[in-house]
Design a protein around this motif. Sequence first.
Motif, short mmCIF file in Angstrom:
data_model
loop_
_atom_site.label_atom_id
_atom_site.label_comp_id
_atom_site.label_asym_id
_atom_site.label_seq_id
_atom_site.Cartn_x
_atom_site.Cartn_y
_atom_site.Cartn_z
N MET A 1 0.71 -1.36 0.16
CA MET A 1 -0.16 0.02 -0.21
C MET A 1 0.69 1.27 0.07
O MET A 1 2.07 1.17 0.38
N LYS A 2 0.16 2.49 -0.59
CA LYS A 2 1.25 3.71 -0.53
C LYS A 2 0.22 4.35 0.53
O LYS A 2 -0.78 4.76 0.51
N TYR A 3 1.54 5.14 1.34
CA TYR A 3 0.92 5.95 2.49
C TYR A 3 1.51 7.28 2.24
O TYR A 3 2.60 7.59 2.16
N TYR A 4 0.47 8.32 2.14
CA TYR A 4 0.98 9.71 2.28
C TYR A 4 0.70 10.35 3.62
O TYR A 4 -0.50 10.59 4.03
N ILE A 5 1.72 10.81 4.25
CA ILE A 5 1.65 11.33 5.57
C ILE A 5 2.04 12.56 5.93
O ILE A 5 3.13 13.13 5.12
N ILE A 6 1.32 13.42 6.31
CA ILE A 6 1.63 14.98 6.77
C ILE A 6 1.61 15.50 8.21
O ILE A 6 0.62 15.47 8.80
N ALA A 7 2.92 15.59 8.58
CA ALA A 7 3.03 16.12 9.89
C ALA A 7 3.79 17.53 9.93
O ALA A 7 4.54 17.60 9.14
N GLY A 8 3.50 18.31 10.92
CA GLY A 8 4.03 19.58 10.64
C GLY A 8 4.87 19.98 11.83
O GLY A 8 5.37 21.20 11.91
N GLU A 9 5.37 19.21 12.95
CA GLU A 9 6.09 19.88 13.80
C GLU A 9 6.86 18.65 14.56
O GLU A 9 6.77 17.56 14.05
N ALA A 10 7.77 18.96 15.63
CA ALA A 10 8.62 17.86 16.37
C ALA A 10 7.65 17.06 16.98
O ALA A 10 7.89 15.55 16.47
N SER A 11 6.64 17.22 17.29
CA SER A 11 5.99 15.82 18.08
C SER A 11 4.89 15.26 17.19
O SER A 11 5.02 14.03 17.27
N GLY A 12 4.68 15.82 16.06
CA GLY A 12 4.04 15.13 14.82
C GLY A 12 5.20 14.25 14.32
O GLY A 12 4.63 13.13 13.90
#
Length: 371
Positions: A1-12
Motif C-alpha cells: 500500500m502507498k501511504y502519504y503522511i503529513i506532519a508539521g512539527e517535532a511532536s508530529g
Amino acid sequence: MKYYIIAGEASGDLHASNLMKALQKEDVNANFRFWGGDLMQSVGGTLVKHYKERAFMGFIEVILNLNKIFKDLAFCKQDIEAFNPDVIIFIDNSGFNLRIAKWAKQKGFRTNYYISPQVWASRAKRVHNIKRDIDAMYVILPFEKDFYKDNFNYDVTFVGHPLIDAIADRTQIEEAEFRAMHQLNNKPIIALLPGSRKQEITKMLSVMLSLVHDFKDYQFVIAGAPSQDYEFYKPFIKNANISFVENKTYDLLSVSTAALVTSGTATLETALFKVPQVVCYKSSAISYEIAKRIITLKYISLVNLIMNKEVVKELIQKDFNKNRLKEELDLILNSEKRDQLFLDYYDLEKKLGGKGASEKTAKLIYESIKS
C-alpha cells in the motif's frame, strides 16, 4: 500500500514515525511519502518537505508567511496526485491539513486523521468540515471521543496516547552516565523545556534563566529542540549553572528534579516522567488578545485538561514573570505540593489508556484499506 503522511512539527514527527513503524509490521509492502522530519526519514520512504521549513508561530507570523503557505498547499496537492496514495494520513497540524483534506476528499482519496486538531479548544465548528472531509479520526486524549459524539454526533476512535509507548520503549540511560556525557555537575537538575520555535524559545528562556542566581544549589539544563542547532542556544549559556543537551529531552527528564515547561506536548511528557513542573506560556500581545477571544478552555496544559483540574500551575502572559516563577518553582521543590503532583501524575497515566496507540491505529488503517 502507498501511504502519504503529513506532519508539521517535532511532536508530529515523533508520533508519525512510530505509526510508520507499526504500519510496516502490518504491511510489509508499505510505501511512504511524507511531510515531516528526521524521525520519519529514519523509518524509510521519501521526505517531501521538512517541518523546519514551515514552522510559523502565532497569528502575525502566519499572516506574514501566507504566500509561502499557499505555495506549499498547491505543491502538496500536486505531489499527492502524482503519488496517488491508498490513504492520506494527517497528523495534527490542522491549519495546513484541513485544507488539504477538503481538496483530497473531493478528489476521492481516502482520508484518515491521527491526533485530532484541538477543535475542543477553539473554533469547534471546524468539526462540521472534519465530518465531511475525514473518513476516520483516531484520537489520543480520553475526553475527545465524548466531545465529538456528544456535540457533533461524530464517531471517532480513542486509541490511547502514543507518548506512553515512546517513553516506555526508549533506551534508558543511567544518571551517572548522562551527567558524564554532558559534563554536568552533581547538583539536582532543573530541566528547561522552552519550546521548539525560535521566537517561542527566546521569550521563554529569557524569564526561565532569570532564576539561575536564586537557585544556586541546582543545575539548570536547557533541552535543545531538534528543530534548532546549538549555535542558536549558545548566547543563553552565560553561567556555569546553565547547561545544554541537544535532542535528549527524555534522558534529561528521566534525571530531573523539577522542570519549567512551555505549554504543549512537553507538559504531558514531563508528567509521564513524574517530574514536578511549572507550565509557562507567553506570546506577543496581539496574538494573546486574539487567542483569548477564540479559545474557550479553562486550562492550557494537557495535564490539567485531561485531569479536568489544576494539577500543575500555569503561568500565562503577565503571570509568567521572574517573581511568580520563582514562587512556583519553590513550591514544587520544597513543599507538599510536590507529593500531590506525584499522586495526580499516576492518575493521569491511567486515564491515557495504556500502551499500543501506534499499533492500534496502524491496524485500523490497514484493515480499512483492505476492506
